[in-house]
Design an enzyme around this catalytic site. Sequence first.
Site, PDB file in Angstrom:
ATOM      1  N   SER A 145       0.836  -1.262  -0.076  1.00 53.90           N
ATOM      2  CA  SER A 145       0.024  -0.029   0.139  1.00 53.90           C
ATOM      3  C   SER A 145       0.881   1.097   0.054  1.00 53.90           C
ATOM      4  O   SER A 145       2.077   1.210   0.847  1.00 53.90           O
ATOM      5  CB  SER A 145      -1.000   0.138   1.103  1.00 53.90           C
ATOM      6  N   TYR A 158      -1.766   0.317  10.452  1.00 53.15           N
ATOM      7  CA  TYR A 158      -1.901  -0.216   9.099  1.00 53.15           C
ATOM      8  C   TYR A 158      -0.802   0.145   8.277  1.00 53.15           C
ATOM      9  O   TYR A 158      -0.106  -0.660   7.586  1.00 53.15           O
ATOM     10  CB  TYR A 158      -3.265   0.101   8.605  1.00 53.15           C
TER      11      TYR A 158
END
Length: 246
Positions: A145, A158
């Site tokens: 990501s 995250y």
Amino acid sequence: MHEGVAIVTGGGTGIGRATVLRFAEAGAQVVFSYSRSEREAEDTVAESERRGLRVRAVRADVRDAHAVDAMVHAAVREHGRIDWLVNNAAVSPPVPGGSASDLEAIPDDVWDTVLAVNVRGAFHAARATAPYLRASRGAIVNIGSIAGLTGEGSSLPYAVSKAALHGLTKSLARALAPEVRVSCVVPGFVMTRWWAGREDVAERVRKRSLLGEPTTPEDVAQLVYNLATQRAVTSQFVVIDGGQTA
């Protein structure tokens, strides 16, 4: 066409589902895991059957090494080999308060869950498939990501977990060379169910990107497939974000 066997973790929804269908459309036999999304996994299998594709869903929580081992061994018993692993399974549980600057609001159990799924789960799958990928001279593609590059994402844990997954990609590429290629697809804003109820935020992100259009799960799946089947690429990170981080 690329006949072979692919394992996709977290293949019931979003990017995982699109990746399952992309490999199957190319002629691969696909085994994918799911943990909680049983109905969505069944829908993915049903969609594949409508298209005449070869897909099987297996319940396996990637945090559980024994469950991952069992899924991989079952795939090998059925198909005799493994050619590709896509580490897609990931979670991003909400953090109380929602502010990344409020460090006191991030409980230990969120850290434990995010790192266990997003990082250790990917390692479990890589370790379980490594002997078979070495035999087939196959590939691993991790789904990272841009949060792992920028430090900004749905939550601080995250973002850190995705940075760790990027590091795992580099380490696995070295550990498994020359037989196994390991690279990472790094999406930005992708229009998935995660954005339900956050459409206003999604629209602001879309407008900030150079291309001005949301990246779809199918866009990411195509890039995953291309990396997995490219024989001359390893230890690489390919950002797919429509120019969001340009």
